[in-house]
Design an enzyme around this catalytic site. Sequence first.
Site, PDB file in Angstrom:
ATOM      1  N   ASP A 110      -3.673  -8.349  -7.417  1.00 43.92           N
ATOM      2  CA  ASP A 110      -3.966  -7.663  -5.945  1.00 43.92           C
ATOM      3  C   ASP A 110      -4.488  -5.752  -7.005  1.00 43.92           C
ATOM      4  O   ASP A 110      -4.487  -5.594  -9.044  1.00 43.92           O
ATOM      5  CB  ASP A 110      -3.225  -7.114  -5.709  1.00 43.92           C
ATOM      6  CG  ASP A 110      -3.451  -7.210  -4.366  1.00 43.92           C
ATOM      7  OD1 ASP A 110      -4.673  -6.880  -4.304  1.00 43.92           O
ATOM      8  OD2 ASP A 110      -2.811  -7.348  -3.453  1.00 43.92           O
ATOM      9  N   HIS A 157       0.841  -1.272  -0.386  1.00 40.49           N
ATOM     10  CA  HIS A 157      -0.014   0.158  -0.232  1.00 40.49           C
ATOM     11  C   HIS A 157       0.782   0.830   0.047  1.00 40.49           C
ATOM     12  O   HIS A 157       0.925   2.018  -0.234  1.00 40.49           O
ATOM     13  CB  HIS A 157      -0.777  -0.010   1.563  1.00 40.49           C
ATOM     14  CG  HIS A 157      -2.328  -1.337   1.057  1.00 40.49           C
ATOM     15  ND1 HIS A 157      -1.758  -1.412   1.896  1.00 40.49           N
ATOM     16  CD2 HIS A 157      -2.728  -1.164   0.934  1.00 40.49           C
ATOM     17  CE1 HIS A 157      -2.875  -3.020   1.424  1.00 40.49           C
ATOM     18  NE2 HIS A 157      -3.877  -2.351   1.228  1.00 40.49           N
TER      19      HIS A 157
END
Length: 395
Positions: free
Chosen positions: A321, A247
């Site tokens: 992802d 992230h």
Amino acid sequence: MQIRHSLAVALTSALAVTACGAGDTADAPSAKPSVTAQSTADQSSAALQSSATAASATPAAVCGDELLASLSLRQKLAQLLNVGVTGADDALAMIQAEQIGGIFVGSWTDPAMLSERQIPGVAAQSPLPLMVTIDEEGGRVSRVGELLGPDPSARVAAQTMTVDETYRMALERGQELRELGITVDYAPDVDVSSQPDNSVIGDRSFSDDPAVVTDYAGAYARGLQDAGIMPVLKHFPGHGSASGDSHTGAVTTPPLDELVAKDLVPYRELVSPDVAVMLGHLDVPGLTDGLPASISPAAVELLRTGTGYGGSPFDGMIFTDDLSGMQAITDSYPITEAVEAALVAGVDQALWLTTDQVPAVLDHLEQSVVSGDLPAAQVDESVRTVARAKGALDC
């Protein structure tokens, strides 16, 4: 079944998701339907009145060549996108404007889409069966905990439940998801990890023992399958021993030979035609040459052939992802280039969080096919894979 209810006393209510996984960004995106898609949104209210019976009907399955011949290049490319939506209107507008292959129900999605059972009515408007995805792992990665009751995290399940109880828990949750209109769950997490509970993987991992992960994740996957939900093993080739959080920046795993001995063990045992696999944004020394695995041809080849880690050949669905909310990708690639790189690498569906860039992504992908950077034959093969996973092919 009383497993969930007996555990609920010991669990907190569904927590906000802050960990790595499809759509697990700290801040909800502020997406709106694109201008093109918005022009059709005024049709949504009527469309959402479709009955449950009509919504459950899907187009008749066809042969692959027939399906491909019926689709334009843009429609084929749209089948390779799975995009987060803000609610039913956003999803319906994008289906009508671009006929996207899948939608993702995230933490920012209007809760009414689930609580008011709006998904079947939206899906009924899709010319091809719509892949409706969610990341429902239990614990802190949950979209339906407040609606359906919480499930334990993977780590708690492995510590307090038997393998058979875990299967039954997944079966029950899968049945509930199916009733809501979900078709794919980005679970179970098969990362092998001893990280602290609240770290990026942490309690999302069943264990730091590959055998325990294999047993429990395998049971969870079977439970979802038996409920009619496609499970997605993640995050290939293994996030459990990686440094960092994708992230917030680049993430590097141990070298490939170390992953083979530990992190890849669950994949070696569990990869089959009945599951899908999600690629993580993981740089793997000795494999990806500095690229995240999610856009690495070498990582896709490792998974497809099984050669190099002792796995079986795999011809099922491969997802990325999230490509739009994780800095391991966004620091280097705008969404148009990230999606192109993933599809060129051989991924079947690229996942990101908002619909506003779908037209631009499709414009870019069309040019990529025309230039030869994205081979048309590869697009066709991925469309076949996606359609087969949706039950839209009969040969």
